[in-house]
Scaffold this motif. Structure first.
Motif, PDB file in Angstrom:
ATOM      1  N   SER A  33      49.860  18.550 -35.066  1.00  0.00           N
ATOM      2  CA  SER A  33      48.938  18.748 -34.078  1.00  0.00           C
ATOM      3  C   SER A  33      47.883  17.530 -34.023  1.00  0.00           C
ATOM      4  O   SER A  33      47.613  17.051 -35.333  1.00  0.00           O
ATOM      5  CB  SER A  33      48.283  20.145 -34.347  1.00  0.00           C
ATOM      6  OG  SER A  33      47.395  20.174 -35.419  1.00  0.00           O
ATOM      7  N   GLU A  34      47.275  17.306 -33.065  1.00  0.00           N
ATOM      8  CA  GLU A  34      46.261  16.284 -33.090  1.00  0.00           C
ATOM      9  C   GLU A  34      44.991  16.604 -33.743  1.00  0.00           C
ATOM     10  O   GLU A  34      44.252  15.916 -34.314  1.00  0.00           O
ATOM     11  CB  GLU A  34      45.900  16.090 -31.339  1.00  0.00           C
ATOM     12  CG  GLU A  34      45.205  14.615 -31.430  1.00  0.00           C
ATOM     13  CD  GLU A  34      44.873  14.534 -29.837  1.00  0.00           C
ATOM     14  OE1 GLU A  34      43.622  14.482 -29.312  1.00  0.00           O
ATOM     15  OE2 GLU A  34      45.873  14.702 -29.053  1.00  0.00           O
ATOM     16  N   VAL A  35      44.911  17.983 -33.843  1.00  0.00           N
ATOM     17  CA  VAL A  35      43.679  18.568 -34.413  1.00  0.00           C
ATOM     18  C   VAL A  35      43.786  18.179 -36.039  1.00  0.00           C
ATOM     19  O   VAL A  35      42.763  17.808 -36.784  1.00  0.00           O
ATOM     20  CB  VAL A  35      43.340  19.835 -34.187  1.00  0.00           C
ATOM     21  CG1 VAL A  35      42.330  20.620 -34.962  1.00  0.00           C
ATOM     22  CG2 VAL A  35      42.880  20.339 -32.905  1.00  0.00           C
ATOM     23  N   SER A  36      45.011  18.352 -36.568  1.00  0.00           N
ATOM     24  CA  SER A  36      45.093  18.279 -38.049  1.00  0.00           C
ATOM     25  C   SER A  36      44.679  16.928 -38.255  1.00  0.00           C
ATOM     26  O   SER A  36      44.548  16.526 -39.651  1.00  0.00           O
ATOM     27  CB  SER A  36      46.526  18.917 -38.163  1.00  0.00           C
ATOM     28  OG  SER A  36      47.533  18.084 -37.982  1.00  0.00           O
ATOM     29  N   SER A  39      40.996  16.190 -37.819  1.00  0.00           N
ATOM     30  CA  SER A  39      40.083  16.905 -38.044  1.00  0.00           C
ATOM     31  C   SER A  39      39.023  16.409 -39.564  1.00  0.00           C
ATOM     32  O   SER A  39      37.848  16.555 -39.342  1.00  0.00           O
ATOM     33  CB  SER A  39      40.673  18.190 -38.790  1.00  0.00           C
ATOM     34  OG  SER A  39      40.254  19.485 -38.337  1.00  0.00           O
ATOM     35  N   PRO A  40      39.746  15.701 -40.455  1.00  0.00           N
ATOM     36  CA  PRO A  40      38.644  15.081 -41.410  1.00  0.00           C
ATOM     37  C   PRO A  40      37.704  14.107 -40.695  1.00  0.00           C
ATOM     38  O   PRO A  40      36.561  14.174 -41.169  1.00  0.00           O
ATOM     39  CB  PRO A  40      39.636  14.232 -42.303  1.00  0.00           C
ATOM     40  CG  PRO A  40      41.020  15.036 -42.155  1.00  0.00           C
ATOM     41  CD  PRO A  40      40.990  15.445 -40.804  1.00  0.00           C
ATOM     42  N   ASN A  46      30.763  14.956 -37.361  1.00  0.00           N
ATOM     43  CA  ASN A  46      30.072  16.135 -37.195  1.00  0.00           C
ATOM     44  C   ASN A  46      28.871  16.283 -38.161  1.00  0.00           C
ATOM     45  O   ASN A  46      27.544  16.481 -38.062  1.00  0.00           O
ATOM     46  CB  ASN A  46      30.711  17.209 -36.985  1.00  0.00           C
ATOM     47  CG  ASN A  46      31.518  17.431 -35.711  1.00  0.00           C
ATOM     48  OD1 ASN A  46      31.083  16.776 -34.724  1.00  0.00           O
ATOM     49  ND2 ASN A  46      32.382  18.315 -35.448  1.00  0.00           N
ATOM     50  N   ASP A  47      29.252  15.953 -39.492  1.00  0.00           N
ATOM     51  CA  ASP A  47      28.505  16.109 -40.564  1.00  0.00           C
ATOM     52  C   ASP A  47      27.449  14.952 -40.658  1.00  0.00           C
ATOM     53  O   ASP A  47      26.046  15.081 -40.840  1.00  0.00           O
ATOM     54  CB  ASP A  47      28.843  16.005 -42.045  1.00  0.00           C
ATOM     55  CG  ASP A  47      29.654  17.327 -42.310  1.00  0.00           C
ATOM     56  OD1 ASP A  47      29.413  18.371 -41.801  1.00  0.00           O
ATOM     57  OD2 ASP A  47      30.577  17.207 -43.337  1.00  0.00           O
TER      58      ASP A  47
END
Length: 143
Positions: A33-36, A39-40, A46-47
């Motif tokens: 998945s594109e999210v996986s 994600s990092p 975002n952090d």
């Protein structure tokens, strides 16, 4: 067992099996998945944005910071008000002054905006990063 429990259990097992097959089928074909994959990266970004927003918010709210300077000037002009601040990033800072002791006229809005942007310039902030709204207590706290 009662018939209702058997039907519920059977439905649960069937849905679990279908989910397992779907997940396994996607992984066995080498698809991810594109999210996986991102994600990092997204989490790190975002952090970073959250830390940046917190730093900006602290800078604006510190003693003798921009918001205190504006507040002092507005009090000198006779305004009673509340301030709302939302910092989403260094390019997206929203400030709202809600005047509580009178209805805000166009003249009041111009005065408050003039003071605000004068002090932004004096403090070497980018005026384009700020979105300013001025309202009276009847307008409520919404953005």
């Amino acid at each position: 067992m009662k018939k209702g429990k058997i039907v519920f259990l059977g439905t649960f097992v069937l849905l679990s099996f279908i989910t397992f097959l779907f997940t396994n089928n996607s992984l066995s074909k080498g698809e991810t998945s594109e999210v996986s994959e991102t994600s990092p990266k997204l989490l790190a970004e975002n952090d970073k944005k959250q830390k940046e927003a917190e730093e900006i918010q602290s800078l604006l709210q510190e003693e003798d910071g921009l918001l205190e300077q504006v507040s002092n000037r507005l009090v000198e002009k006779g305004y009673e008000f509340s301030t709302m601040l939302a910092v989403f990033s260094s390019e997206d800072i929203q400030v709202k002054y809600i005047v509580s002791n009178k209805e805000v006229t166009e003249s009041d809005q111009e005065t408050i905006k003039s003071i605000f942007y004068e002090l932004i310039e004096k403090n070497n902030f980018d005026a384009d990063s700020f979105s300013l709204k001025v309202a009276d207590r009847n307008d409520g706290p919404d953005w």
